[in-house]
Design a protein around this motif. Sequence first.
Motif, short mmCIF file in Angstrom:
data_model
loop_
_atom_site.label_atom_id
_atom_site.label_comp_id
_atom_site.label_asym_id
_atom_site.label_seq_id
_atom_site.Cartn_x
_atom_site.Cartn_y
_atom_site.Cartn_z
N SER A 16 -8.95 3.52 4.26
CA SER A 16 -9.39 4.80 5.29
C SER A 16 -9.58 4.59 6.36
O SER A 16 -10.37 3.74 6.86
CB SER A 16 -10.51 5.79 4.42
OG SER A 16 -10.02 6.12 3.20
N LEU A 17 -8.92 5.37 7.36
CA LEU A 17 -9.32 5.19 8.73
C LEU A 17 -10.11 6.39 8.94
O LEU A 17 -9.79 7.61 8.99
CB LEU A 17 -8.30 5.32 9.56
CG LEU A 17 -8.32 5.27 11.09
CD1 LEU A 17 -8.95 3.86 11.63
CD2 LEU A 17 -6.96 5.27 11.83
N LEU A 18 -11.46 6.14 9.27
CA LEU A 18 -12.59 7.24 9.45
C LEU A 18 -12.44 7.81 10.97
O LEU A 18 -12.28 6.85 11.90
CB LEU A 18 -13.96 6.86 9.18
CG LEU A 18 -13.95 6.49 7.81
CD1 LEU A 18 -15.36 5.89 7.57
CD2 LEU A 18 -13.72 7.52 6.91
N GLY A 19 -12.73 8.95 11.20
CA GLY A 19 -12.51 9.27 12.65
C GLY A 19 -13.79 10.62 12.81
O GLY A 19 -14.27 11.14 11.78
N PRO B 87 -4.56 12.47 4.95
CA PRO B 87 -4.34 11.80 6.09
C PRO B 87 -5.18 10.55 6.34
O PRO B 87 -6.43 10.75 6.05
CB PRO B 87 -4.42 12.81 6.94
CG PRO B 87 -4.26 14.01 6.33
CD PRO B 87 -4.78 13.87 4.96
N GLY B 88 -4.56 9.38 6.77
CA GLY B 88 -5.39 8.16 7.04
C GLY B 88 -5.85 7.49 5.98
O GLY B 88 -7.10 6.49 6.10
N THR B 89 -5.24 7.84 4.81
CA THR B 89 -5.93 6.87 3.40
C THR B 89 -4.50 6.39 2.95
O THR B 89 -3.53 6.89 2.75
CB THR B 89 -6.43 7.87 2.48
OG1 THR B 89 -7.57 8.39 3.20
CG2 THR B 89 -6.75 7.09 1.37
N PHE C 256 0.88 -1.15 0.08
CA PHE C 256 -0.04 0.04 0.05
C PHE C 256 0.77 1.29 0.03
O PHE C 256 1.91 1.53 0.76
CB PHE C 256 -1.09 -0.07 1.26
CG PHE C 256 -1.94 -1.22 1.28
CD1 PHE C 256 -3.08 -1.10 0.56
CD2 PHE C 256 -1.64 -2.32 1.81
CE1 PHE C 256 -4.00 -2.11 0.55
CE2 PHE C 256 -2.60 -3.49 1.71
CZ PHE C 256 -3.64 -3.32 1.13
N ASP C 257 0.35 2.20 -0.87
CA ASP C 257 1.16 3.69 -0.66
C ASP C 257 0.46 4.59 0.15
O ASP C 257 -0.81 4.44 0.12
CB ASP C 257 1.01 4.08 -2.19
CG ASP C 257 2.28 3.74 -3.02
OD1 ASP C 257 3.22 3.13 -2.43
OD2 ASP C 257 2.36 3.83 -4.17
N GLU C 258 0.82 5.51 0.82
CA GLU C 258 0.59 6.48 1.38
C GLU C 258 0.02 7.46 0.54
O GLU C 258 0.71 7.55 -0.49
CB GLU C 258 1.47 7.00 2.55
CG GLU C 258 1.62 6.38 3.56
CD GLU C 258 2.75 6.87 4.63
OE1 GLU C 258 2.64 7.95 4.97
OE2 GLU C 258 3.43 5.92 5.15
#
Length: 147
Positions: free
Chosen positions: A143-146, A69-71, A63-65
């Motif tokens: 994605s990290l959802l917040g 942010p958070g994806t 995976f690539d950043e």
Amino acid sequence: MVAPVIASTGLKAAMLNAGGFKETMDGAEFRLYAGIVPAHANDSIGAATLLCTIKNGASGVTFDETTTPGTLVKPAGETWSGTNVAGGTATFYRLVLPADTGAASTSAPRVQGTVGVIDANMNLSSVGLVNAAPQSLTSYVVSLLGG
């Protein structure tokens, strides 16, 4: 709205204790299944049929950043593909490390999601997979959802 993917207890522990998603799941593979979707990523795959394993050639996916942010995303330079080992209607997938047996586990890092043509966690051009046909995955976003 698409339901969120389900992270296993093992993936949550790895992300909090040993490293992040990328460090834990780089080298993983996608497994596409036909059959009843397990209630949780910790659960056994049950009687589901493995239709295809998708990798980056002979290696696992990475995976690539991104600038978001958070994806994390599929790297443009990787070709994620496999050959269907059975025919059937893909209903769910798991992103797992190669040694994962599919048995119930609270320590195996896994992501589980639905497969569909639209509004699924993994969208394919067709969910009807044909035995021995090639299968590719051209994009994937984590994605990290917040709040």
